[in-house]
Design a protein around this motif. Structure first.
Motif, PDB file in Angstrom:
ATOM      1  N   ASP A  56       0.846  -1.197   0.000  1.00 48.17           N
ATOM      2  CA  ASP A  56       0.000   0.000   0.000  1.00 48.17           C
ATOM      3  C   ASP A  56       0.881   1.247   0.000  1.00 48.17           C
ATOM      4  O   ASP A  56       0.983   1.980   0.973  1.00 48.17           O
ATOM      5  CB  ASP A  56      -0.921  -0.014   1.214  1.00 48.17           C
TER       6      ASP A  56
ATOM      7  N   GLU B 200       0.622   4.116  -1.479  1.00 48.65           N
ATOM      8  CA  GLU B 200      -0.051   5.412  -1.336  1.00 48.65           C
ATOM      9  C   GLU B 200      -0.274   5.753   0.135  1.00 48.65           C
ATOM     10  O   GLU B 200      -0.056   6.890   0.565  1.00 48.65           O
ATOM     11  CB  GLU B 200      -1.387   5.384  -2.073  1.00 48.65           C
ATOM     12  N   LYS B 201      -0.680   4.770   0.918  1.00 44.99           N
ATOM     13  CA  LYS B 201      -0.901   4.997   2.351  1.00 44.99           C
ATOM     14  C   LYS B 201       0.417   5.302   3.055  1.00 44.99           C
ATOM     15  O   LYS B 201       0.490   6.194   3.911  1.00 44.99           O
ATOM     16  CB  LYS B 201      -1.557   3.758   2.979  1.00 44.99           C
ATOM     17  N   HIS B 202       1.460   4.569   2.692  1.00 47.67           N
ATOM     18  CA  HIS B 202       2.771   4.836   3.276  1.00 47.67           C
ATOM     19  C   HIS B 202       3.207   6.275   2.992  1.00 47.67           C
ATOM     20  O   HIS B 202       3.716   6.974   3.862  1.00 47.67           O
ATOM     21  CB  HIS B 202       3.817   3.870   2.697  1.00 47.67           C
ATOM     22  N   ALA B 203       3.031   6.717   1.752  1.00 47.49           N
ATOM     23  CA  ALA B 203       3.441   8.058   1.375  1.00 47.49           C
ATOM     24  C   ALA B 203       2.691   9.112   2.183  1.00 47.49           C
ATOM     25  O   ALA B 203       3.272  10.108   2.627  1.00 47.49           O
ATOM     26  CB  ALA B 203       3.208   8.268  -0.115  1.00 47.49           C
ATOM     27  N   GLN B 204       1.384   8.886   2.398  1.00 51.53           N
ATOM     28  CA  GLN B 204       0.579   9.831   3.167  1.00 51.53           C
ATOM     29  C   GLN B 204       1.061   9.912   4.614  1.00 51.53           C
ATOM     30  O   GLN B 204       1.228  11.006   5.171  1.00 51.53           O
ATOM     31  CB  GLN B 204      -0.885   9.413   3.125  1.00 51.53           C
ATOM     32  N   LEU B 205       1.267   8.758   5.226  1.00 48.93           N
ATOM     33  CA  LEU B 205       1.740   8.733   6.606  1.00 48.93           C
ATOM     34  C   LEU B 205       3.107   9.380   6.732  1.00 48.93           C
ATOM     35  O   LEU B 205       3.379  10.140   7.667  1.00 48.93           O
ATOM     36  CB  LEU B 205       1.798   7.289   7.111  1.00 48.93           C
TER      37      LEU B 205
ATOM     38  N   ASP C  47       4.586  11.622   4.722  1.00 46.40           N
ATOM     39  CA  ASP C  47       4.534  13.068   4.514  1.00 46.40           C
ATOM     40  C   ASP C  47       4.078  13.783   5.781  1.00 46.40           C
ATOM     41  O   ASP C  47       4.595  14.851   6.122  1.00 46.40           O
ATOM     42  CB  ASP C  47       3.585  13.398   3.360  1.00 46.40           C
ATOM     43  N   THR C  48       3.107  13.198   6.470  1.00 42.26           N
ATOM     44  CA  THR C  48       2.610  13.798   7.714  1.00 42.26           C
ATOM     45  C   THR C  48       3.698  13.848   8.766  1.00 42.26           C
ATOM     46  O   THR C  48       3.910  14.877   9.423  1.00 42.26           O
ATOM     47  CB  THR C  48       1.407  13.004   8.251  1.00 42.26           C
TER      48      THR C  48
END
Length: 243
Positions: A44, A46-51, A53-54
């Motif tokens: 996943d 996309e989810k890793h990238a979101q987490l 970036d935060t």
């Protein structure tokens, strides 16, 4: 670990993500237990990238706030100046390790980063600033030799030091082994799976020795001996490579 570094004269800030960390303690002594698993399937992206970036954004924001005198005076009422935020080091465990490296790449105020047993996610770019990869040695080895994300990361690093801790598990790089030791919990079963086979006090002291020398090297320019070769004081640590 933060208290140990603080005792050496470093200004230390710890970052815990509420409801994901096992427990977050607040300044008034209250605490919040973790309720949400931070685990994300490796596929996943996309989810890793979101987490990621935060978390990188959080790290950069906190560093900026430490350079704001108004903010510092809320924490230390008699403070006369803010912290020097132009010379910082960042250390992370697990997903925090990936955060540390990405924060270093994105923000030149971070002069060095340490990734403790964390697969590397996020966009990478060339950097000459020091990155230490602190992985696991035998019998449950996890390092550049079998972690493709570390092998890829190493292609971007001009100043790398890679070390492995024998007898360790994923949570050896936290306070957990010492907590088990102080609580009289033997290194077997669940405790062994979580914290490895090393004596809890011994593993905590060894990890802290390498963390402190990393901080000395990055922030004080003090080059010790632990990263230069095998150490008689810490035979459980393997120096894998350096550039």
């Amino acid at each position: 670990m933060a208290q140990n570094l603080a005792s050496e004269g470093y200004a230390v800030v710890t970052m815990d993500h509420t409801w994901e960390a096992m427990v977050v303690e607040w300044p008034d002594g209250s605490h919040t237990r973790g309720t949400v698993s931070p685990n994300v399937k490796e596929e996943d992206a996309e989810k890793h990238a979101q987490l990621l970036d935060t978390r990188v954004g959080d790290a950069r924001f906190v560093l900026t706030q430490l350079g704001n005198l108004d903010v510092i005076q809320q924490l230390v009422p008699n403070a006369k100046c803010p912290f020097d935020t132009t010379n910082a080091a960042i250390i992370g465990h697990s997903f925090g390790g990936a955060t540390a490296v990405c924060a270093l790449i994105q923000d030149t105020r971070f002069k060095g980063a340490m990734n403790m047993d964390g697969s590397q996610y996020g966009k990478l770019a060339k950097t000459e600033r020091l990155v230490v990869l602190f992985g696991r040695g035998e019998p449950d080895a996890r390092n550049r030799s079998n972690n493709a994300t570390w092998a890829n990361l190493c292609k971007h690093l001009g100043h790398l030091k890679e070390i492995n801790l024998k007898g360790s598990a994923h949570n050896t790089f936290s306070d957990l082994p010492l907590i088990f030791k102080l609580g009289g919990i033997a290194n077997e079963g669940f405790a062994k799976e979580m914290a490895g086979t090393l004596d809890g006090e011994r593993s905590f002291g060894t990890v802290m020795a390498y963390v402190k020398e990393f901080a000395d090297l990055v922030l004080k320019g003090r080059n010790g001996l632990l990263y230069e070769g095998p150490s008689e004081l810490h035979p459980e640590v393997e120096l894998m490579s350096k550039v």
